[in-house]
Write an enzyme that holds these catalytic residues in place. Structure first.
Site: not given
Length: 170
Positions: A62-63
């Site tokens: 997600v990052c």
């Protein structure tokens, strides 16, 4: 004692340390590492609209996606906007990741030394010493105009909302 509040990581409670910043608040100053030797502060970006994308670690899915998305958006926002990605990753890891990912518009800054950004912005995760996923938009005078601190670490931020908050300042 620092303020604390609870959010989640994969449904399990985790503790954030620091104030719960809101739109209208003056952005706290910070000291972050651009590389191992060079530190920067909020003042280094004076006069610019700032989108601060906070991620726990660039080496997670997600990052990675969050940083790539804001890198894509950066070229559409113009010279008066700077996008800063803050994580507790070491500066070496940030540089390696950016090189591998072709990230060239977002500036990565590291909160690894003292976690002072995380604590000042209320996103320091007590249990992990990482910063919680969040997005802050600051106007050219360092007033916060948009805040999203995610309630669940593994979810994506509202990209459209953050970009719209930046566009409203242009």
């Amino acid at each position: 004692m620092a303020q604390e509040r609870t959010v989640a990581f994969k449904g399990n409670p985790i503790t954030l340390i620091g104030p719960e910043l809101k739109a209208g608040d003056k952005a706290p100053d910070f000291t972050l590492n651009k590389n191992l030797l060079e530190e920067v502060s909020l003042n280094d970006y004076a006069g610019k609209i700032k989108l601060i994308s906070v991620v726990p670690s660039l080496d997670t899915g997600v990052c990675d996606a969050q940083t790539r998305r804001f890198n894509e958006e950066a070229s559409k926002l113009g010279e008066n906007v700077v996008i800063l990605t803050v994580s507790a990753d070491l500066p070496f890891a940030q540089a390696r990741w950016c090189g591998a990912a072709g990230i060239d518009k977002v500036i990565t800054l590291s909160d690894y030394k003292s976690n002072s950004f995380g604590e000042a912005y209320g996103v320091l995760i007590k249990e992990f010493r990482l910063d919680m996923r969040a997005v802050f938009v600051l106007d050219a005078n360092d007033t916060i105009t948009y805040v999203q601190v995610l309630e669940e670490m593994t979810e994506h931020p509202n990209y459209e909302g953050a970009i719209a908050a930046v566009q409203a300042l242009l």
